[in-house]
Design a protein around this motif. Structure first.
Motif, PDB file in Angstrom:
ATOM      1  N   ASN A  52      10.791  44.575  92.034  1.00  8.12           N
ATOM      2  CA  ASN A  52       9.454  45.114  92.333  1.00  8.12           C
ATOM      3  C   ASN A  52       8.425  44.585  91.340  1.00  8.12           C
ATOM      4  OD1 ASN A  52      10.140  46.621  94.559  1.00  8.12           O
ATOM      5  ND2 ASN A  52      10.304  48.568  93.472  1.00  8.12           N
TER       6      ASN A  52
ATOM      7  N   LYS B  83       7.624  41.141  92.195  1.00  4.33           N
ATOM      8  CA  LYS B  83       6.934  41.094  93.482  1.00  4.33           C
ATOM      9  C   LYS B  83       5.455  41.467  93.340  1.00  4.33           C
ATOM     10  CE  LYS B  83       8.306  43.932  97.143  1.00  4.33           C
ATOM     11  NZ  LYS B  83       9.364  44.402  98.045  1.00  4.33           N
TER      12      LYS B  83
ATOM     13  N   ASP C 264       5.255  45.940  83.692  1.00  3.21           N
ATOM     14  CA  ASP C 264       4.643  44.732  84.259  1.00  3.21           C
ATOM     15  C   ASP C 264       3.135  44.721  84.069  1.00  3.21           C
ATOM     16  OD1 ASP C 264       3.201  45.866  86.559  1.00  3.21           O
ATOM     17  OD2 ASP C 264       5.159  46.165  87.514  1.00  3.21           O
TER      18      ASP C 264
ATOM     19  N   LEU D  14       5.774  57.764  95.707  1.00  2.00           N
ATOM     20  CA  LEU D  14       6.491  56.485  95.583  1.00  2.00           C
ATOM     21  C   LEU D  14       7.992  56.571  95.747  1.00  2.00           C
ATOM     22  CD1 LEU D  14       5.044  54.471  92.628  1.00  2.00           C
ATOM     23  CD2 LEU D  14       4.815  54.101  95.075  1.00  2.00           C
TER      24      LEU D  14
ATOM     25  N   SER E 221       8.141  54.760 101.540  1.00  2.00           N
ATOM     26  CA  SER E 221       6.788  54.899 101.040  1.00  2.00           C
ATOM     27  C   SER E 221       6.306  53.581 100.461  1.00  2.00           C
ATOM     28  CB  SER E 221       6.772  56.025 100.004  1.00  2.00           C
ATOM     29  OG  SER E 221       6.008  55.678  98.915  1.00  2.00           O
ATOM     30  N   GLN E 222       5.228  53.082 100.992  1.00  2.00           N
ATOM     31  CA  GLN E 222       4.621  51.868 100.458  1.00  2.00           C
ATOM     32  C   GLN E 222       3.146  52.149 100.242  1.00  2.00           C
ATOM     33  OE1 GLN E 222       6.148  49.112 103.474  1.00  2.00           O
ATOM     34  NE2 GLN E 222       7.437  48.242 101.882  1.00  2.00           N
ATOM     35  N   VAL E 223       2.655  51.699  99.090  1.00  2.00           N
ATOM     36  CA  VAL E 223       1.308  52.073  98.692  1.00  2.00           C
ATOM     37  C   VAL E 223       0.276  51.567  99.691  1.00  2.00           C
ATOM     38  CG1 VAL E 223      -0.453  51.669  96.945  1.00  2.00           C
ATOM     39  CG2 VAL E 223       1.872  52.277  96.266  1.00  2.00           C
TER      40      VAL E 223
ATOM     41  N   GLY F 104       9.747  44.026 102.336  1.00  3.19           N
ATOM     42  CA  GLY F 104      10.337  45.218 101.708  1.00  3.19           C
ATOM     43  C   GLY F 104      10.506  46.336 102.705  1.00  3.19           C
ATOM     44  N   THR F 105      11.397  47.246 102.375  1.00  7.98           N
ATOM     45  CA  THR F 105      11.728  48.325 103.301  1.00  7.98           C
ATOM     46  C   THR F 105      11.102  49.651 102.890  1.00  7.98           C
ATOM     47  OG1 THR F 105      13.671  48.793 101.978  1.00  7.98           O
ATOM     48  CG2 THR F 105      13.979  47.342 103.867  1.00  7.98           C
ATOM     49  N   GLY F 106      10.659  49.747 101.628  1.00  6.31           N
ATOM     50  CA  GLY F 106      10.175  51.032 101.132  1.00  6.31           C
ATOM     51  C   GLY F 106      11.315  51.997 100.847  1.00  6.31           C
TER      52      GLY F 106
ATOM     53  N   LEU G 295      13.002  52.449  95.906  1.00  2.84           N
ATOM     54  CA  LEU G 295      12.764  53.479  94.889  1.00  2.84           C
ATOM     55  C   LEU G 295      13.381  54.815  95.284  1.00  2.84           C
ATOM     56  CD1 LEU G 295       9.082  52.751  93.756  1.00  2.84           C
ATOM     57  CD2 LEU G 295      11.187  52.392  92.446  1.00  2.84           C
TER      58      LEU G 295
HETATM   59  P1  ADP Z   1       9.761  48.090  98.750  1.00  2.00           P
HETATM   60  O1  ADP Z   1       9.559  47.340  97.468  1.00  2.00           O
HETATM   61  O2  ADP Z   1      10.921  47.614  99.540  1.00  2.00           O
HETATM   62  O3  ADP Z   1       8.513  48.272  99.545  1.00  2.00           O
HETATM   63  P2  ADP Z   1      10.272  50.346  96.996  1.00  2.00           P
HETATM   64  O4  ADP Z   1      10.746  51.713  97.313  1.00  2.00           O
HETATM   65  O5  ADP Z   1      11.066  49.564  95.994  1.00  2.00           O
HETATM   66  O6  ADP Z   1      10.201  49.574  98.368  1.00  2.00           O
HETATM   67  O7  ADP Z   1       8.761  50.430  96.518  1.00  2.00           O
HETATM   68  C1  ADP Z   1       7.860  51.248  97.255  1.00  2.00           C
HETATM   69  C2  ADP Z   1       6.439  50.865  97.023  1.00  2.00           C
HETATM   70  O8  ADP Z   1       6.049  51.172  95.680  1.00  2.00           O
HETATM   71  C3  ADP Z   1       6.163  49.384  97.154  1.00  2.00           C
HETATM   72  O9  ADP Z   1       5.982  49.008  98.500  1.00  2.00           O
HETATM   73  C4  ADP Z   1       4.866  49.246  96.351  1.00  2.00           C
HETATM   74  O10 ADP Z   1       3.769  49.692  97.122  1.00  2.00           O
HETATM   75  C5  ADP Z   1       5.073  50.240  95.215  1.00  2.00           C
HETATM   76  N1  ADP Z   1       5.606  49.597  93.989  1.00  2.00           N
HETATM   77  C6  ADP Z   1       6.886  49.581  93.554  1.00  2.00           C
HETATM   78  N2  ADP Z   1       7.003  48.933  92.382  1.00  2.00           N
HETATM   79  C7  ADP Z   1       5.761  48.512  92.046  1.00  2.00           C
HETATM   80  C8  ADP Z   1       5.206  47.791  90.930  1.00  2.00           C
HETATM   81  N3  ADP Z   1       5.975  47.359  89.908  1.00  2.00           N
HETATM   82  N4  ADP Z   1       3.874  47.554  90.953  1.00  2.00           N
HETATM   83  C9  ADP Z   1       3.092  47.992  91.962  1.00  2.00           C
HETATM   84  N5  ADP Z   1       3.546  48.675  93.037  1.00  2.00           N
HETATM   85  C10 ADP Z   1       4.854  48.945  93.083  1.00  2.00           C
END
Ligand code: ADP
Length: 275
Positions: free
Chosen positions: A161, A164, A193, A206, A211-213, A223-225, A228
């Motif tokens: 993440n 990414k 980061d 999150l 859940s995706q922002v 990504g699948t959300g 986390l």
């Molecule tokens: P995915 O990465 O597959 O979408 P995650 O559950 O790992 O699913 O993450 C969920 C969401 O949290 C991401 O889609 C992103 O919006 C946010 N996120 C996670 N890690 C970070 C990060 N290091 N910086 C910014 N946003 C993040």
């Protein structure tokens, strides 16, 4: 006695409504279970042929190929691994929903775990121009008792993440020994980061599934959300905590804190002399 009749009628209505709600809930639960089962068997069916693709691509890459063909084989490998991660996430998620994930505790070295997990992600991160540095306390306990594979999975999720969602700057994997609790040595791992960050009002959700922002981010980064949500569940199974501190546009810190017994402590692994 009109009053009593009205009350009785009202009670009947209430009972009927409650029954309908219960039936709807039970149908929803059945449907949810069917969905979980379907996802589990789907991802299982996908994994088997995918492992074939990955295995044979690796064999292909061992051959001497013309450069262009070598490059194509590498691209097949990258895509197949990405797909495998998705299938594994979905499968893990279904096992979590069904309460089927069990931890496998073994002695392991936290230092090697962090070192070799970072090196899995490092080359991709460097290609992207966001190098990963490691910052470990010197006094870390040498051998702990924990589920190394699951810890690696959590750490990989946080590192992937971080890579990414970071366009420039760098990533730090920090490991700290926070002392001792009843459950063992308290270790905190932070992935820091300099990426896009997460607005405060989105931070609470999150760790919930899917859940995706930002939906546009999904298109850009995929990504699948689920990552986390899975990580949170695993950390909680380990009796630990996971959290985030983040500033939009500046970067994020995702951390986990877990207490694990020292595996070489006499109470856990009696040496021959003690036995
Ligand atoms: P995915 O990465 O597959 O979408 P995650 O559950 O790992 O699913 O993450 C969920 C969401 O949290 C991401 O889609 C992103 O919006 C946010 N996120 C996670 N890690 C970070 C990060 N290091 N910086 C910014 N946003 C993040």
């Amino acid at each position: 006695n009109r009053m009593a009749d009205a009350v009785a009628e009202r009670e009947n209505e209430l009972r009927a409504a409650r029954k309908m709600a219960e039936e709807a809930l039970s149908r929803a639960n059945t449907a949810n279970q069917a969905k979980t089962d379907f996802l589990a068997s789907m991802s299982h069916e996908i994994r088997t042929p995918l492992n074939g693709i990955i295995g044979y691509t690796e064999r292909l890459l061992e051959e001497t190929l013309p450069p262009r063909q070598h490059r194509y084989a590498e691209l097949i490998q990258v895509s197949a691994s990405a797909l495998l991660t998705v299938a594994n996430d979905v499968l893990d998620f279904s096992s979590i929903e069904a309460g089927q994930i069990k931890l496998q505790l073994e002695p392991f070295s936290i230092v090697s775990l962090v070192d070799n997990t970072v090196s899995i992600v490092s080359s991709g991160a460097e290609t992207k121009g966001v190098p990963i540095q490691i910052d470990m306390d010197r006094n870390l306990p040498a051998i702990l008792l924990g589920d190394e594979a699951r810890l690696r999975q959590i750490l990989l999720n946080l590192l992937n993440n971080a890579v990414k969602f970071t366009r420039e700057g760098h990533i730090t994997a920090r490991v700290e020994h926070k002392g001792r609790s009843e459950a063992g040595e308290v270790v905190r791992i932070s992935v820091i980061d300099t990426g896009i960050g997460i607005p405060l009002e989105k931070q609470g959700r999150l760790f919930k599934r899917f859940s995706q922002v930002d939906p546009s981010i999904r298109r850009e980064f995929g990504g699948t959300g689920l990552g986390l949500a899975i990580s949170r569940h695993l950390v909680e199974l380990m009796g630990g905590q996971i959290g985030v501190e983040s500033h939009e546009g500046k970067g994020s810190v995702f951390w986990i804190e877990i207490a694990m017994p020292q595996a070489d402590a006499p109470s856990i692994r009696p040496s021959r002399a003690d036995a």
